[in-house]
Design a protein around this motif. Structure first.
Motif: not given
Length: 404
Positions: A160-168
């Motif tokens: 749900d946050a739909d962040n980039t790989w690094t941020i995730s």
């Protein structure tokens, strides 16, 4: 189970209750009627489990009649024969009911107070841990009881946050640290983040961005136009380049740690990535840039005070320089290789090596932890080799610009 040999009668119970004298009478098979000095009559089931004597209070008489007590005792004895321990189970329920429920929001507050402290983490780490809690974890899971959170919910939160790989990856790390704290408090036994795989969720990790080393021509162009980023930003970027410090170490710097007369700046433990403070030798050009910033800072204790009214009394953030550089590229004011503030360190490293400065001394200049025996026994704060390396690097920068 022992043979049923009931010995009590309703008439006896009423008489004892009326007389009010303390009694303790067995009905057989562990069921006991007790009348206290205070006149309270109650039922107790006594039994052994795992060779330990146990007592389970069934309730008060006459709320629970003799026949009711026998039925309850019979049911509990059947469970006991099957391995249950109703007294222990009752105690566990009471403890759970008397303990305030640990929600994710409450856990996060406890985690911040006990673990997210300047003594444990660098300011940048604290910033991002708190941002992950405030922006992703608490909005999604804040009201959930900690023991009820599952791995599936962690996965859905990341989706749900739909962040980039690094941020995730960073958010998952923050969540995992939070649940490690819950395990340390014995709220949970297993961290729900343990089995979550970002590779399964988002695919392979993208290639790590290669650090940039600005060329001599890039540096010459940058230094000639650096003040178009803003006076304070231009001075800050010059200092980043010449001192090789990390962005956070500069933007959180305070004047009390800077000795311009003796050309030194101490970065305290709580502001460093390694949690170990270090001394930064200040060359004459850098001292001059700091003096100009001191004039601009006014009475602020910070070298780079915030420029927004609502944030007065605080330093600028680590994103301020990044945003200024990004705007300069987006508007066409900067026409060189794209870089970030952190790339000033890789730029300095590369050019110092080209200038003949040893690998060992460039590592000192970047304030990297020195491993091995040297790292253990060389405990100097003022390191002449580091000062010489930074002086040589500053002299090189001066050859690329007509003014400081």
């Amino acid at each position: 189970m022992a043979k049923n040999t009931h010995t009590l009668t309703d008439i006896q119970l009423r008489q004892w209750k009326k007389q009010g004298a303390p009694v303790a009478k067995s009905d057989g098979d562990g069921l006991t009627f007790t009348l206290s000095n205070a006149g309270t009559a109650s039922w107790t089931l006594r039994y052994y489990q795992n060779k330990k004597r146990r007592e389970l209070t069934l309730g008060n008489y006459p709320d629970i009649t003799l026949s009711d007590a026998r039925r309850l005792a019979s049911a509990h004895r059947a469970a006991i024969d099957g391995g249950a321990d109703p007294a222990q189970e009752k105690a566990s329920r009471k403890q759970k009911e008397s303990t305030p429920e640990w929600s994710i929001k409450r856990l996060a507050e406890d985690y911040r107070v006990k673990r997210l402290t300047p003594a444990s983490f660098a300011a940048s780490t604290l910033y991002y841990r708190n941002a992950d809690l405030n922006n992703v974890i608490i909005p999604k899971l804040g009201s959930r009881p900690v023991p009820d959170v599952t791995g599936q919910e962690i996965v859905q939160m990341l989706r749900d946050a739909d962040n980039t790989w690094t941020i995730s990856k960073r958010v998952l790390t923050t969540a995992s640290k939070l649940f490690d704290h819950a395990a340390g408090l014995h709220i949970i036994a297993i961290n729900p983040c343990a089995g979550v795989s970002l590779t399964s969720l988002l695919g392979p990790r993208p290639p790590i961005k290669k650090r940039v080393m600005l060329s001599e021509d890039d540096l010459r162009t940058l230094l000639a136009t650096i003040d178009t980023l803003g006076t304070e930003n231009g001075l800050a970027l010059r200092i980043l380049l010449a001192t090789c410090v990390r962005t956070n170490e500069l933007v959180t710097a305070q004047w009390k740690n800077i000795d311009l007369e003796n050309g030194s700046w101490f970065v305290p433990n709580e502001l460093t990535k390694t949690r170990t403070g270090f001394l930064v030798p200040l060359t004459p050009p850098v001292v001059a840039w700091f003096r100009r910033l001191h004039e601009l800072a006014g009475n602020s204790p910070y070298v780079l005070p915030a420029r927004v009214t609502r944030k007065l009394g605080q330093p600028i953030t680590t994103r301020t320089l990044w945003a200024a550089i990004t705007r300069a590229f987006d508007t066409g004011r900067l026409k060189i290789t794209k870089f970030t503030p952190h790339d000033t360190r890789s730029t300095a490293k590369g050019h110092m090596r080209n200038l003949g400065i040893s690998e060992f001394d460039t590592e000192r200049a970047l304030s990297h932890a020195i491993g091995g025996v040297s790292g253990i026994y060389d405990v100097r704060e003022e390191i002449p080799e580091k000062r010489l390396a930074l002086q040589k690097w500053a002299d090189f920068l001066l050859t690329l610009t007509p003014t400081i």
